[in-house]
Scaffold this motif. Structure first.
Motif, PDB file in Angstrom:
ATOM      1  N   ILE A  23      38.381  11.999 -20.897  1.00 22.17           N
ATOM      2  CA  ILE A  23      37.379  11.320 -21.718  1.00 22.17           C
ATOM      3  C   ILE A  23      37.035  12.167 -22.936  1.00 22.17           C
ATOM      4  CG2 ILE A  23      34.988  10.507 -21.745  1.00 22.17           C
ATOM      5  CD1 ILE A  23      35.401   9.910 -18.686  1.00 22.17           C
ATOM      6  N   ALA A  24      36.838  13.483 -22.726  1.00 23.91           N
ATOM      7  CA  ALA A  24      36.498  14.378 -23.837  1.00 23.91           C
ATOM      8  C   ALA A  24      37.638  14.427 -24.857  1.00 23.91           C
ATOM      9  CB  ALA A  24      36.191  15.774 -23.305  1.00 23.91           C
ATOM     10  N   HIS A  25      38.859  14.493 -24.384  1.00 25.28           N
ATOM     11  CA  HIS A  25      40.012  14.536 -25.287  1.00 25.28           C
ATOM     12  C   HIS A  25      40.062  13.282 -26.165  1.00 25.28           C
ATOM     13  CE1 HIS A  25      44.135  15.284 -26.664  1.00 25.28           C
ATOM     14  NE2 HIS A  25      44.385  14.004 -26.384  1.00 25.28           N
ATOM     15  N   HIS A  26      39.825  12.120 -25.555  1.00 23.41           N
ATOM     16  CA  HIS A  26      39.944  10.874 -26.300  1.00 23.41           C
ATOM     17  C   HIS A  26      38.698  10.555 -27.116  1.00 23.41           C
ATOM     18  CE1 HIS A  26      43.467  10.357 -23.722  1.00 23.41           C
ATOM     19  NE2 HIS A  26      43.903   9.501 -24.649  1.00 23.41           N
ATOM     20  N   THR A  27      37.686  11.387 -27.003  1.00 19.54           N
ATOM     21  CA  THR A  27      36.536  11.279 -27.902  1.00 19.54           C
ATOM     22  C   THR A  27      36.516  12.470 -28.858  1.00 19.54           C
ATOM     23  OG1 THR A  27      35.131  12.317 -26.204  1.00 19.54           O
ATOM     24  CG2 THR A  27      35.157   9.908 -26.294  1.00 19.54           C
ATOM     25  N   SER A  28      37.672  13.118 -28.990  1.00 21.49           N
ATOM     26  CA  SER A  28      37.902  14.211 -29.951  1.00 21.49           C
ATOM     27  C   SER A  28      37.122  15.479 -29.651  1.00 21.49           C
ATOM     28  CB  SER A  28      37.602  13.741 -31.388  1.00 21.49           C
ATOM     29  OG  SER A  28      38.433  12.648 -31.730  1.00 21.49           O
ATOM     30  N   ASP A  29      36.585  15.605 -28.451  1.00 20.56           N
ATOM     31  CA  ASP A  29      35.923  16.853 -28.061  1.00 20.56           C
ATOM     32  C   ASP A  29      36.946  17.697 -27.288  1.00 20.56           C
ATOM     33  OD1 ASP A  29      34.265  18.896 -27.366  1.00 20.56           O
ATOM     34  OD2 ASP A  29      32.744  17.636 -26.386  1.00 20.56           O
ATOM     35  N   THR A  32      37.695  20.877 -27.251  1.00 15.38           N
ATOM     36  CA  THR A  32      37.267  22.128 -26.614  1.00 15.38           C
ATOM     37  C   THR A  32      36.669  21.856 -25.247  1.00 15.38           C
ATOM     38  OG1 THR A  32      36.834  23.107 -28.777  1.00 15.38           O
ATOM     39  CG2 THR A  32      35.812  24.161 -26.862  1.00 15.38           C
ATOM     40  N   ARG A  33      35.780  20.826 -25.181  1.00 20.21           N
ATOM     41  CA  ARG A  33      35.222  20.459 -23.862  1.00 20.21           C
ATOM     42  C   ARG A  33      36.340  19.956 -22.937  1.00 20.21           C
ATOM     43  NH1 ARG A  33      31.527  19.512 -20.397  1.00 20.21           N
ATOM     44  NH2 ARG A  33      31.303  17.541 -19.249  1.00 20.21           N
ATOM     45  N   ALA A  34      37.288  19.250 -23.505  1.00 23.89           N
ATOM     46  CA  ALA A  34      38.404  18.766 -22.690  1.00 23.89           C
ATOM     47  C   ALA A  34      39.139  19.926 -22.034  1.00 23.89           C
ATOM     48  CB  ALA A  34      39.364  17.950 -23.546  1.00 23.89           C
ATOM     49  N   LEU A  35      39.386  20.989 -22.798  1.00 21.27           N
ATOM     50  CA  LEU A  35      40.079  22.147 -22.232  1.00 21.27           C
ATOM     51  C   LEU A  35      39.259  22.814 -21.136  1.00 21.27           C
ATOM     52  CD1 LEU A  35      41.619  23.733 -25.451  1.00 21.27           C
ATOM     53  CD2 LEU A  35      42.849  22.620 -23.586  1.00 21.27           C
ATOM     54  N   ASP A  36      37.917  22.841 -21.327  1.00 25.52           N
ATOM     55  CA  ASP A  36      37.062  23.422 -20.283  1.00 25.52           C
ATOM     56  C   ASP A  36      37.172  22.624 -18.985  1.00 25.52           C
ATOM     57  OD1 ASP A  36      36.224  25.372 -22.031  1.00 25.52           O
ATOM     58  OD2 ASP A  36      34.365  24.324 -22.602  1.00 25.52           O
ATOM     59  N   CYS A  37      37.062  21.309 -19.094  1.00 25.69           N
ATOM     60  CA  CYS A  37      37.139  20.459 -17.898  1.00 25.69           C
ATOM     61  C   CYS A  37      38.526  20.542 -17.253  1.00 25.69           C
ATOM     62  CB  CYS A  37      36.809  19.012 -18.254  1.00 25.69           C
ATOM     63  SG  CYS A  37      35.087  18.747 -18.737  1.00 25.69           S
ATOM     64  N   HIS A  56      45.634  21.106 -26.577  1.00 26.04           N
ATOM     65  CA  HIS A  56      46.028  22.248 -27.421  1.00 26.04           C
ATOM     66  C   HIS A  56      46.765  21.765 -28.669  1.00 26.04           C
ATOM     67  CE1 HIS A  56      44.756  25.696 -25.144  1.00 26.04           C
ATOM     68  NE2 HIS A  56      45.422  25.350 -24.050  1.00 26.04           N
ATOM     69  N   ALA A  57      47.630  20.791 -28.492  1.00 27.57           N
ATOM     70  CA  ALA A  57      48.366  20.261 -29.645  1.00 27.57           C
ATOM     71  C   ALA A  57      47.407  19.628 -30.649  1.00 27.57           C
ATOM     72  CB  ALA A  57      49.403  19.251 -29.171  1.00 27.57           C
ATOM     73  N   ALA A  58      46.398  18.926 -30.149  1.00 32.80           N
ATOM     74  CA  ALA A  58      45.420  18.300 -31.041  1.00 32.80           C
ATOM     75  C   ALA A  58      44.640  19.336 -31.828  1.00 32.80           C
ATOM     76  CB  ALA A  58      44.462  17.431 -30.232  1.00 32.80           C
ATOM     77  N   LEU A  59      44.438  20.515 -31.245  1.00 33.26           N
ATOM     78  CA  LEU A  59      43.734  21.607 -31.924  1.00 33.26           C
ATOM     79  C   LEU A  59      44.675  22.446 -32.790  1.00 33.26           C
ATOM     80  CD1 LEU A  59      41.411  22.777 -28.992  1.00 33.26           C
ATOM     81  CD2 LEU A  59      40.662  21.677 -31.116  1.00 33.26           C
ATOM     82  N   GLY A  60      45.952  22.085 -32.838  1.00 30.42           N
ATOM     83  CA  GLY A  60      46.914  22.843 -33.625  1.00 30.42           C
ATOM     84  C   GLY A  60      47.366  24.131 -32.942  1.00 30.42           C
TER      85      GLY A  60
END
Length: 934
Positions: A844-850, A852-857, A885-889
């Motif tokens: 959910i965090a990844h698809h809402t562009s968060d 960093t939180r996605a990586l934590d979860c 990670h890819a989304a964050l470059g």
């Protein structure tokens, strides 16, 4: 200082006796002196001083004796008794102890090529005797040692008499030998010496008369004639053989003989590079003379190529041993002959070294001493092939570090490793590349390449066993008109019978059975049961259940089979046998083990797996509704798994045997155990991503469940079969089974099963991308679990609804549902569910562009999956971590985690997922390259 053992036990210091105390104390000193300079264990000292009934405080009393001995010896400057690891040792030069001087002189005499020198040494040795050995020492050990030493004395006297007779000194020996012959009335060696002495003294008539008297006495008392040696002497006297009256001038020095006994090495030789390197390493060790004699034991099953390896290596290094090569086939496991006696092998070596047969002593120990003397200081190689056990080769070992020994055996010869520091080299099967090279070398590349598939089949069916491959290639060589496919078909259809032959050397069953025949009854029974046990290998507790033996006893029996190279043990402690060995053992078991014993053993084995797997499943998934098991037939080997890690380890080791166990249980008519096995392995298969194995288990389990009267069992089996089918993309089959299960659950008002079936339906629709329909079933499951007051199941269904809301793009509702599920999972300490919810929140965090939180979860979810050994979900989470990670470059991080995901997908056989991640990696690499160019 001097120490007299060959008479009164006396210590002399500076020419004066040393008082060493009472008889028991003298016994302690005598025991230490017999092994002067070497450590004697405390247990051995106690046993030799007091026998089988030591006093209660024997060790303390022994310590007191040793203390007093030390005081007496040190005070007289006569030596010392020192404490060393494992026991005590008498510190004294062996050359100061008459017993050791006697043995040294005797050994040197046996190694002499000149009789005059040998006679001098033997005379000097016998002068050391001052009467009965160990006088003044009592006890069982002293009596046995006295008898042993007296036999050594008598052997030396006999050898001295033989030596002097060869020198023509018979006239000087008549009186001595007359007394000895009267004392040993039926000893043919003494009689022969006396007869020859009389003849050399010119009393031939008396010699012939004594022979006749002895012959009559042997016939009257033993019912036998004199032996060949004495009869030959009688014949030579009658023939006036001049060789019987040799004088010193007639005695010729035997020429130096350099034996070259190595047989031709069987060819062609393929592979074995690692084994050859290890043998080369032991040869390098032999250059260090302080290391002692270098002994290499090549151990392995019958037909594995031990002799092949030993002879190839020996010929390759033959030039390193200029003084000769000795070889003997000890026939330890010969299919048509008894093992060779050590005496015969030793006599063959001594003969090969050119020793006059008349100089060879009859006693085995004396022969061994002569052999060691003959090769002392020489650079020689001994190859002892096909040894039965350690006892067969001990007397054949040289004493000189300049010699090297290579021994082959189906036994590990652990006694040689322990007592002589032998190097152990285990020989296994050929790998496929080596096996193909062997086929090519024997049959030619053209024939093998022309039937490549058939050649591969032969390699697989022979299992890399060199003898099996050689038998097949031998037949193919003599029958060139037959295709390799025909030989493969025969081997596939007939199994071990296809490798049988009237020639024992070309019959694999005969070779393998020769190992079976030397087993004890207990070992043979266990070996036969192991052969019929399902699965590729077996653990110790399972073997205990199979055989009905205690864990300690079965471990001992298995060790014996392993030492006989009939089974092997891997690094995890599991036992396995070669397929062809298994076939041979199964055939033998069919003829030896009664049907009821085999049936009872297999029932115990199935019970063991069902109950242990059930315990493992309860540790992996304690929230899952349990099933009821019947009591096992016996408690042998049932394991108490300590924790989840132990459960995972057990399931990992045993899951390969599950299909065979299910079919065995079905053949026994125990259909309840068939589906129970599938149930017990279900969570494990899901965690490890073994979806096709899970499907196979439930197909078998569901078919067995149809034999059950309980509808709940049939519902469970159908539901899990449908779920398993959906996991491998068989959606229609999955729906069919789930609808059948749902109809039966509704008909029987089984609301718990209905809830689980709806939960299973979510997987079917998710696999087809129909998230709306998946959400509908997840919602129905949620309502049912809530009504049934099953909070953990409710939380799981709540997470499912959140997941499908997220897949439909409603991330707000999805987050609310998943956060509620996370709180419930943590409240109920359900780590597996917590990881699943965290994975959903990461999505959910990844698809809402968060991101960093996605990586934590995702990171927390991955940690939980790894702790529980869930490589299935761990692979999915790694895939999603790479996307964040890819989304964050962060391309390097993405590349690393996608590489891990790819490896797991491949291990699990998830080809579509693996291809998708491979494409992601390629795209990522292209993007990284473009960025570096810009």
């Amino acid at each position: 200082m001097e120490f007299h053992l060959l008479g009164m036990v006396t210590v002399l210091a500076h020419g004066h006796p040393v008082d060493v105390g009472p008889a028991r104390q003298r016994c302690v000193l005598a025991v230490l002196a017999v092994d002067a300079g070497r450590v004697v264990s405390v247990d051995r000292l106690v046993e030799r001083v007091w026998g089988d009934e030591p006093p209660l405080r024997a060790r303390q009393t022994l310590l007191s004796y040793v203390s007093r001995l030390r005081q007496a010896l040190v005070a007289a400057d006569a030596g010392d008794v020192v404490r060393r690891p494992g026991g005590y040792a008498l510190e004294i030069d062996p050359s100061a102890v008459d017993l050791h001087v006697f043995r040294d002189l005797y050994t040197r005499a046996l190694g002499q090529t000149e009789d005059a020198t040998a006679a001098r040494l033997l005379t000097e040795a016998l002068r050391l005797w001052r009467g009965q050995a160990l006088t003044g020492v009592d006890g069982e050990w002293a009596e046995a040692e006295r008898d042993k030493l007296e036999r050594e004395r008598l052997a030396a006297q006999h050898d001295l008499a033989d030596t002097r007779l060869r020198l023509g000194h018979g006239g000087q020996l008549v009186v001595e030998l007359a007394a000895r012959a009267a004392e040993h009335l039926l000893d043919e060696r003494v009689a022969g010496q006396y007869v020859l002495a009389l003849h050399q003294a010119g009393r031939t008539a008396d010699a012939l008369q004594h022979y006749r008297q002895l012959r009559d006495k042997l016939v009257d008392e033993l019912g036998t004639d004199p032996g060949p040696a004495l009869q030959d002497l009688h014949r030579r006297i009658l023939a006036a053989d001049p060789g019987l009256t040799a004088t010193p001038a007639d005695v010729a020095v035997a020429p130096v003989v350099v034996p070259r006994q190595l047989p031709t090495a069987p060819g062609p030789f393929i592979g074995r590079h690692g084994e050859l390197d290890r043998l080369d390493a032991t040869l390098r060790d032999s250059s260090n003379e302080r290391a002692g004699v270098v002994i290499s034991v090549i151990a392995g099953a019958g037909g594995i190529g031990k002799t092949w390896l030993a002879l190839h290596w020996a010929h390759r290094h033959a030039d390193r041993f200029p003084d000769g090569h000795l070889f003997v086939d000890l026939r330890g496991f010969s299919p048509d002959e008894r093992p060779m006696n050590p005496e015969a092998a030793l006599r063959g070596f001594i003969d090969a070294l050119g020793v006059d047969p008349r100089r060879i002593p009859s006693d085995l120990h004396a022969q061994a001493a002569m052999f060691r003397s003959l090769i002392a200081g020489k650079r020689m190689l001994l190859v002892l092939d096909n040894a039965a056990d350690t006892a067969q080769v001990t007397s054949l070992l040289p004493g000189s570090p300049t010699c090297s020994v290579v021994i082959t055996s189906r036994n590990t010869l652990s006694g040689l490793i322990t007592a002589h520091g032998a190097h152990h080299l285990s020989v296994g099967v050929l790998v496929d590349v080596e096996a193909r090279s062997l086929l090519t070398a024997r049959l030619g590349a053209a024939r093998v390449d022309a039937e490549s598939a058939a050649a591969n089949a032969l390699i697989r069916l022979c299992g890399g066993l060199p003898l099996a491959l050689s038998i097949i290639t031998g037949r193919a060589h003599t029958q060139p008109h037959l295709s390799l496919a025909a030989f493969a078909a025969e081997l596939r259809d007939s199994g071990l019978d296809a490798l049988d032959d009237t020639d024992p050397a070309a019959s694999l069953p005969t070779v393998l059975l020769s190992s079976y025949r030397v087993l004890t009854d207990e070992q043979a029974a266990v070996f036969g049961l192991l052969a019929i046990a399902p699965g590729p290998d077996i653990g110790l507790p399972a073997a205990a259940s199979l055989t009905g033996l205690s864990p300690g006893r079965i471990r001992t029996v298995l060790r014996g089979l392993e030492q006989a190279s009939l089974i092997s043990q891997d690094e995890h402690g599991r036992y396995r046998m070669h397929d062809l060995v298994r076939a041979c053992a199964a055939d033998a078991a069919a003829g030896q083990l009664p049907d009821d014993e085999r049936e009872a053993a297999l029932r115990r084995l199935v019970d063991y797996h069902v109950h242990t797997a059930h315990a493992a499943e309860r540790l992996l998934n304690p929230q899952r509704l349990p099933i009821r098991l019947d009591r096992p037939a016996a408690n042998h080997g049932l394991e108490d798994l300590a924790d989840e890690a132990a459960a995972l380890a057990w399931l990992t080791a045993e899951h390969h045997s599950l299909p065979a166990l299910q079919h065995l249980a079905a053949a026994q008519g125990r259909y309840d155990l068939v589906w129970q096995l599938a149930w017990a392995f279900n969570t494990f298969y899901l965690r490890r991503g073994l979806f096709r194995e899970r499907l196979a288990a439930w197909r078998t389990g569901s078919a067995a469940a149809e034999h059950q009267d309980d509808p709940a069992v049939r519902i469970l089996a159908r539901r899990l079969l449908g779920h398993a089918a959906a996991y491998v993309g068989l959606h229609d089959e999955g729906v069919e089974h789930l609808l059948c299960a749902l109809a039966l659950a509704e008909r029987t008002a089984d609301r718990v099963s209905q809830a689980h079936i709806h939960q299973s339906f979510t997987r079917v629709w998710e696999e087809q991308g129909q998230y709306r329909r998946a959400l509908e079933h997840a919602t129905q499951a949620l309502h049912l679990f809530r009504e049934l007051d099953l909070p953990v199941r409710e939380a799981s269904a709540l997470n499912s609804t959140g997941w499908y809301y997220a897949r439909l793009g409603d991330y707000g509702t999805a987050r609310t549902r998943c956060e509620a599920a996370l709180e419930s999972a943590r409240r109920h300490h359900h780590r597996e569910l917590e990881s699943a919810v965290l994975d959903s929140l990461g999505y959910i965090a990844h698809h809402t562009s968060d991101h960093t939180r996605a990586l934590d979860c995702y990171g927390l979810a991955l940690l939980g999956y790894r702790e529980s050994g869930n490589t299935n979900y761990a692979a999915n989470t790694l895939d999603r971590i790479g996307q964040s990670h890819a989304a964050l470059g962060q391309h390097d991080h993405a590349h690393a985690v996608w590489g891990q995901a790819l490896e797991l997908y491949r291990q699990q056989g998830r080809a579509a997922d693996a291809e998708r991640v491979q494409r992601q990696l390629e795209t990522l690499g292209h993007a990284s390259h473009q960025g570096s160019v810009q």
